[in-house]
Scaffold this active site. Structure first.
Site, PDB file in Angstrom:
ATOM      1  N   TRP A 102       0.815  -1.212   0.000  1.00  0.00           N
ATOM      2  CA  TRP A 102       0.000   0.000   0.000  1.00  0.00           C
ATOM      3  C   TRP A 102       0.844   1.255   0.000  1.00  0.00           C
ATOM      4  O   TRP A 102       0.515   2.236  -0.664  1.00  0.00           O
ATOM      5  CB  TRP A 102      -0.982   0.001   1.177  1.00  0.00           C
ATOM      6  CG  TRP A 102      -2.046  -1.045   1.000  1.00  0.00           C
ATOM      7  CD1 TRP A 102      -2.188  -2.211   1.700  1.00  0.00           C
ATOM      8  CD2 TRP A 102      -3.103  -1.049   0.014  1.00  0.00           C
ATOM      9  NE1 TRP A 102      -3.260  -2.927   1.222  1.00  0.00           N
ATOM     10  CE2 TRP A 102      -3.841  -2.254   0.201  1.00  0.00           C
ATOM     11  CE3 TRP A 102      -3.493  -0.164  -0.991  1.00  0.00           C
ATOM     12  CZ2 TRP A 102      -4.946  -2.583  -0.588  1.00  0.00           C
ATOM     13  CZ3 TRP A 102      -4.595  -0.488  -1.780  1.00  0.00           C
ATOM     14  CH2 TRP A 102      -5.312  -1.681  -1.573  1.00  0.00           C
ATOM     15  N   ASP A 172      -1.121   6.669   6.874  1.00  0.00           N
ATOM     16  CA  ASP A 172      -2.214   5.802   6.462  1.00  0.00           C
ATOM     17  C   ASP A 172      -2.438   4.826   7.607  1.00  0.00           C
ATOM     18  O   ASP A 172      -1.599   3.960   7.859  1.00  0.00           O
ATOM     19  CB  ASP A 172      -1.842   5.064   5.170  1.00  0.00           C
ATOM     20  CG  ASP A 172      -2.926   4.090   4.730  1.00  0.00           C
ATOM     21  OD1 ASP A 172      -3.926   3.916   5.451  1.00  0.00           O
ATOM     22  OD2 ASP A 172      -2.774   3.496   3.636  1.00  0.00           O
ATOM     23  N   LYS A 196     -12.223  -1.587   8.165  1.00  0.00           N
ATOM     24  CA  LYS A 196     -11.513  -2.517   9.038  1.00  0.00           C
ATOM     25  C   LYS A 196     -11.940  -2.291  10.490  1.00  0.00           C
ATOM     26  O   LYS A 196     -12.631  -3.138  11.062  1.00  0.00           O
ATOM     27  CB  LYS A 196     -10.013  -2.384   8.832  1.00  0.00           C
ATOM     28  CG  LYS A 196      -9.606  -2.830   7.401  1.00  0.00           C
ATOM     29  CD  LYS A 196      -8.328  -2.202   6.932  1.00  0.00           C
ATOM     30  CE  LYS A 196      -8.121  -2.239   5.436  1.00  0.00           C
ATOM     31  NZ  LYS A 196      -8.133  -3.525   4.780  1.00  0.00           N
TER      32      LYS A 196
END
Lengths: 360, 360
Positions: A102, A172, A196
């Site tokens: 990511w 992030d 999540k």
């Protein structure tokens, strides 16, 4: 099946209590005669929902007053662009700490808007550890330093948050927001996809220090300018109302559980149980170095692809689902977010134990 | 209240049958042991949902094979930027037909990426009619012509779709998609926010002719490139899964109702009832010229601000809610989307009748 333990990396398990409330209130929210899905985002009941969601998140994370809480869309992936379009505008230089798939994607998007360095990286060992964020190697005129606090795919977590001094630290936090204590004041900006630890997919949260808002690139699309949201309490256009409602319920649940201090304790217990079992196992092993191991996403493998496949299949039949590892890592991955109960992790360990006995 | 009729302009009323299914399946979707909200977007059950949603929309709108159906985020407002970033790239010129607040906003965003003309407009009469889309007044080297098929705030609808020949016609169909028949092959691109006739806010649908995909601006953010979605069946990153699930249920409901032909007939009946009443009323009147009147959003006013306020208040007490007009138009607005039953419109007319008697 009646009950399963869902180890999906995201969208992921929600608290049972939250699902019950959503179900109960689905058709008629608090005597309004309508579902939250049908409610105008300009209505009083929805204003209460978004106000409460923001207040709860501020309380849970102890967010200082000089930070805006923004309710966005597009996932962390859209933040990969929105972030540089808003913050990579002064020196047009930033460091992206590379710790997994990511962060590589985030850096690649940012390169469209400025000069990106990736001096700090764990790519040398296939992202199996978290590198030291050593500022002395970096340029001092960076617009920001970007980190990924938890790497969903690789299963690593940053051991401690560096002091980046005058350079804003951007994180992030998609896969471990609200799972352990972070001092928000150490960050310039935090962003996270909801799916999540927050709520349903389609909602993205950004926590932005106010001085970083208001200097976007020239001709920045209105919907990609943080100021559009900070000035309109995220109601410039229709936000993802139902996802914000569910997020509010998750925040309430977390507060009732004792907040982040309490859930972090449970998360350390859950992850500790699983790592302890893996470390003593003769069949299963972890690829991640101790000291860098995630509390949320725990990749592990058996000795062969055949055993991995058999494990995933048999576990699924026992209601332990979505344990297949990411294709780039292989093996298994147990994502044990806040809403995964201790007994879910215990059920997984019990099954691993019996599988090991049967396949040693 | 137990039951209300919700005239909100969006997010808006959903079919009762859809809400019942969502409620029933909320905690355990089809024996998976989990909610759709908890389901990985890479899982088989969700793949089935998004496949069915696309297939149903294709069937309902008779979408030709050379069009992609994309499931996006950010609302129509993000399309105001995404559209020019993908299509305003050859001649960098486009005409935006100005028919209301939303088309003005769309044009303003597009100006960041090219030369926008607004030769066709109903701004001269405060957007109370739909202007003729006369191509002879326009440049022939436009990248596209943009229209808004239905103006949510002003309550107008395009009487017929113009033949724009070789120039792609782009339509913001947010407030009347699926409400009446449109020949998709006449358009280059159609986009719509979900929160009126499709499902919960947070989902945006684009229907794009394949030859218009693949030539975005330089350094286009990945998430704003239509190709990212067309190449990955809208699963490049996590889509708004739960909203797509509800949209699928709405599409199923619409198909069971007889599809667009049947719902258009009902919509014409509903709107006709209300316009007929308004036109004979001595208290209420419509601001929109006959011939341009929307089937979905019907603004009307009484004779004074006091009467308007009294009407909205008393209607709300009777369970006829969200009738307040948009601040830019004032008065009242009844949004009567597909999911508003005939008896809801009748209840509104009955109340208008009694209000008129009491206040003549």
């Amino acid at each position: 099946m009646e009950e399963v333990y869902n180890f999906s990396a995201g969208p992921a398990v929600l608290p049972q209590e939250v699902k019950s409330i959503v179900q109960e209130e689905l058709a008629n929210y608090r005597q309004t005669g309508m579902s939250v899905m049908e409610m105008s985002h300009r209505s009083n009941p929805f204003q209460d929902i978004i106000d409460e969601a923001e207040a709860l998140l501020r309380e849970l994370m102890n967010i200082p007053d000089n930070y805006h809480v923004l309710f966005l869309q597009g996932g962390a992936s859209l933040q990969f662009s929105m972030l540089p379009m808003n913050l990579l505008t002064k020196h047009k230089k930033a460091e992206y700490v590379l710790t997994g798939s990511w962060s590589v994607k985030a850096a690649k998007e940012a390169e469209k808007f400025g000069d990106i360095t990736t001096k700090i990286s764990s790519n040398d060992k296939n992202f199996t550890y978290y590198p030291t964020v050593d500022l002395t190697t970096l340029s001092t005129d960076l617009d920001y330093i970007h980190i990924t606090t938890n790497n969903t795919i690789e299963g690593t977590v940053i051991p401690s948050i560096p002091d980046t001094k005058q350079i804003p630290l951007v994180a992030d936090m998609s896969s471990n927001i609200l799972s352990e204590h972070y001092d928000v004041s150490k960050f310039g900006l935090i962003y996270a996809g909801a799916q999540k630890n927050i709520g349903p997919a389609g909602l993205t949260i950004a926590i932005v220090r106010e001085d970083l808002i208001g200097s976007p690139i020239e001709n920045c699309p209105t919907l990609l300018n943080y100021e559009t949201y900070s000035k309109n309490q995220s109601l410039y256009n229709t936000p993802p109302t139902f996802s914000i409602y569910v997020a509010k319920l998750v925040f309430e649940w977390l507060k009732q559980k004792g907040g982040i201090a309490a859930i972090e304790k449970t998360n350390r217990q859950k992850a500790g149980m699983l790592y302890d079992f893996i470390d003593q196992s003769k069949l299963f092993h972890s690829l991640v170095k101790p000291g860098s191991r995630s509390l949320m996403n725990i990749p592990f493998t058996a000795e062969s692809d055949e055993l991995n496949a058999a494990f995933i299949k048999q576990a699924g039949e026992k209601g332990l689902v979505n344990l297949k590892g990411h294709r780039s890592v292989g093996g298994m991955r147990a994502s044990i977010y806040n809403a995964m109960p201790v007994k879910g992790v215990q059920a997984l360990i019990d099954f691993m134990e019996s599988f090991e006995k049967a396949n040693k």
